[in-house]
Design an enzyme around this catalytic site. Structure first.
Site, PDB file in Angstrom:
ATOM      1  N   GLY A  83      11.264  10.647 -20.376  1.00 28.42           N
ATOM      2  CA  GLY A  83      11.388   9.653 -21.442  1.00 28.42           C
ATOM      3  C   GLY A  83      10.506  10.069 -22.586  1.00 28.42           C
ATOM      4  N   SER A  84      10.238   9.126 -23.495  1.00 28.10           N
ATOM      5  CA  SER A  84       9.425   9.450 -24.668  1.00 28.10           C
ATOM      6  C   SER A  84       8.013   9.846 -24.245  1.00 28.10           C
ATOM      7  CB  SER A  84       9.364   8.242 -25.601  1.00 28.10           C
ATOM      8  OG  SER A  84       8.916   7.117 -24.870  1.00 28.10           O
ATOM      9  N   PHE A  85       7.565   9.352 -23.062  1.00 24.57           N
ATOM     10  CA  PHE A  85       6.196   9.595 -22.584  1.00 24.57           C
ATOM     11  C   PHE A  85       6.010  11.020 -22.094  1.00 24.57           C
ATOM     12  CE2 PHE A  85       8.818   8.295 -19.041  1.00 24.57           C
ATOM     13  CZ  PHE A  85       8.532   9.266 -18.094  1.00 24.57           C
ATOM     14  N   GLY A  86       7.072  11.671 -21.590  1.00 22.63           N
ATOM     15  CA  GLY A  86       6.937  12.969 -20.938  1.00 22.63           C
ATOM     16  C   GLY A  86       7.909  13.096 -19.780  1.00 22.63           C
ATOM     17  N   GLY A 103      12.456  12.027 -13.530  1.00 27.58           N
ATOM     18  CA  GLY A 103      12.431  11.036 -14.608  1.00 27.58           C
ATOM     19  C   GLY A 103      11.898  11.662 -15.874  1.00 27.58           C
ATOM     20  N   ASP A 157       4.598  -3.708 -19.583  1.00 29.17           N
ATOM     21  CA  ASP A 157       5.943  -3.124 -19.494  1.00 29.17           C
ATOM     22  C   ASP A 157       6.567  -3.398 -18.122  1.00 29.17           C
ATOM     23  OD1 ASP A 157       8.208  -1.858 -20.411  1.00 29.17           O
ATOM     24  OD2 ASP A 157       7.461   0.181 -20.101  1.00 29.17           O
ATOM     25  N   LYS A 204       3.276  13.085 -13.046  1.00 28.35           N
ATOM     26  CA  LYS A 204       3.678  12.596 -14.365  1.00 28.35           C
ATOM     27  C   LYS A 204       2.930  13.417 -15.400  1.00 28.35           C
ATOM     28  CE  LYS A 204       3.806   8.442 -17.264  1.00 28.35           C
ATOM     29  NZ  LYS A 204       3.536   6.992 -17.323  1.00 28.35           N
TER      30      LYS A 204
END
EC number: 2.7.11.1
Length: 394
Positions: A44-47, A42, A160, A64
Site C-alpha cells: 500500500g502507500s505505507f510500503g 500486502g 485506523d 513490514k
C-alpha cells in the site's frame, strides 16, 4: 545497516537464507536473524509486507518494510515497542536497510505472522450468500475491544480500525490488531490531523474536521465493523466525507446543534437537511436486542456518550463468551471440529486496573481461581495508578 536492497526479497532463490543484524522488539538488544522464502502478502502507500520463514526455527513471520524519513523517529516503531498484549500483533525485531536510491533508508518491522483477516473472513461468508455466525462476531469484536481497552488506557489511539487491520487465526479464533502506522498517543489540548482513518469507518467528528478528538474515534470504527459483520456490507458506505455523512444521517437522523457542538463547534450554524432516525432494528433486521443496544451505544454522535472499550466488554451482548460451556463451531467446514473458545479472560494487572469497579463483570466466576493463583485476586486488588499506565515515548 543491511545492504540488502528491497529487490533482494523478490530475487530470493528457494532455500536461500538472508542474514540480518536486528534489534529485539522488546529489549532493543542486537542479535542475528535469519530468514528465507519471502513472498509479498500486502502492499500500500505505507510500503510492503512480506511473509517469510525464520531460520532455523521454521516459524512464519511477517516483515513490514516502510520508507523511513531520517528527520523523524518512526511513531509506529515506538508504539509497537511499548504495546504487549495477546490481541495485538507482536513485534519480534526491527532493522534498517538501504533502498534502491542512495538516500533511501527502510525500516523493517519483523512481526508474528497471522494467516487471515476479519475482512477475508467476512468475504468468505458473503460468497456463501450468508453472514458471519453471531458467535464469531461476538468473539472478534470482544477481542478488538480488549485490545482497544489496553491501548486506550495507555493514551494510544489506533486511528485506523477496519476489517483489513484485524488479523485472525481461523484455527484458534484469536484476533490480533495490527498496523499501527496511523496510531498516536493523544495528548489533551494538542491538535491532531482529522484526515486519518479509512472511509466507511470514520467517526463523524473526523468528517467534520475536528482536531481535538479522542480515543472514542476507535469505538465508532468498531461499531461500524460490528454492524458490517452482521450486515455483510459496510453500514456507512460513501466515496467522500459528504457521502458518508449523508449515510450516517440516514440512520442516526440529523444531529442536534448540541451534538454538532460536541463534534466540531464550527459547524453549529450549518443547516443540515432534517431527517428522522431509522431505528437500528430496521437496519439490522436479524439482530437481537443486545446487539442493537450495543451498536446504538457505540454509534453515538456525541463522542463522550459512546461507550468506552472496557465498558463495551461487559455489555450483555458478550455474555455467551463468559459462559464456560460455550464452544466455537467450525463455520468454514461442514465436518469441522467444535473447539473451545480461545483465552479471553487472561487479564494482567494493567488490564484489571483500567476500570477496577467492572472487574466482577469482566472476570467470569470460573476464571477467578486461575487469576487468583497468579496473584490477581479481584476481591483484594490494588490497581495501578492511571499515570503509571500511560505510554511514554523516548
Amino acid at each position: 545497516m543491511s545492504q540488502n536492497r528491497p529487490a533482494a526479497f523478490n530475487t530470493l532463490r528457494m532455500g536461500e537464507v538472508i542474514r540480518e543484524k536486528v534489534q529485539d522488539g522488546i529489549t532493543g538488544e542486537t542479535r542475528d536473524l535469519q530468514y528465507t522464502q519471502c513472498k509479498i502478502v500486502g502492499n500500500g502507500s505505507f510500503g510492503v509486507v512480506f511473509q517469510t520463514k525464520l531460520s532455523p526455527s521454521n516459524e512464519d513471520a511477517a516483515i513490514k518494510r516502510v520508507l523511513q524519513d531520517k528527520r523523524f523517529k518512526n511513531r509506529e516503531l515506538q508504539i509497537m515497542r511499548i504495546v504487549r498484549h495477546p490481541n495485538i500483533v507482536q513485534l519480534k525485531a526491527f532493522y534498517y536497510s538501504n533502498g534502491e536510491r542512495k538516500d533511501e533508508v527502510y525500516l523493517n518491522l519483523v512481526q508474528e505472522f497471522v494467516p487471515e483477516t476479519v475482512y477475508r473472513a467476512s468475504r468468505f461468508f458473503n460468497k456463501m450468500k450468508t453472514t458471519m455466525p453471531i458467535l464469531e462476531v461476538k468473539l472478534y469484536i470482544y477481542q478488538l475491544f480488549r485490545a482497544l481497552a489496553y491501548i486506550h488506557s495507555q493514551g494510544i489511539c489506533h486511528r485506523d480500525i477496519k476489517p483489513q487491520n484485524l488479523l485472525l487465526d481461523p484455527t484458534t479464533g484469536i484476533l490480533k490488531l495490527c498496523d499501527f502506522g496511523s496510531a498516536k498517543i493523544l495528548v489533551e489540548n494538542e491538535p491532531n490531523v482529522s484526515y486519518i482513518c479509512s472511509r466507511y469507518y470514520r467517526a463523524p467528528e473526523l468528517i467534520f474536521g475536528a482536531t481535538n478528538y479522542t480515543t472514542k474515534i476507535d469505538v465508532w470504527s468498531t461499531g461500524c465493523v460490528m454492524a458490517e459483520l452482521m450486515l455483510g456490507q459496510p453500514l456507512f458506505p460513501g466515496e467522500s466525507g459528504i457521502d458518508q455523512l449523508v449515510e450516517i444521517i440516514k440512520v442516526l437522523g440529523t444531529p442536534t446543534r448540541e451534538q454538532i457542538r460536541t463534534m466540531n463547534p464550527n459547524y453549529m450554524e450549518h443547516k443540515f437537511p432534517q431527517i428522522k432516525p431509522h431505528p437500528f432494528n430496521r437496519v439490522l433486521r436479524k439482530a437481537d436486542n443486545n446487539a442493537i443496544d450495543l451498536i446504538a451505544r457505540l454509534l453515538e454522535y456525541t463522542p463522550t456518550e459512546r461507550l468506552g472499550a472496557i465498558d463495551a466488554m461487559v455489555h450483555p451482548f458478550f455474555d455467551d463468551l463468559r459462559n464456560p460451556s460455550t464452544k466455537l463451531p467450525d463455520s468454514r467446514h461442514q465436518t469441522g471440529q467444535v473447539r473451545d473458545l480461545p483465552p479471553l479472560f487472561d487479564f494482567n494487572r494493567h488490564e484489571l486496573s483500567i476500570a477496577p469497579q467492572l472487574n466482577h463483570q469482566l472476570v467470569p466466576p470460573h476464571v477467578r481461581p486461575t487469576l487468583a493463583a497468579q496473584g490477581l485476586d479481584i476481591d483484594h486488588f490494588t490497581p495501578m495508578r492511571k499515570e503509571d499506565m500511560l505510554a511514554r515515548l523516548d
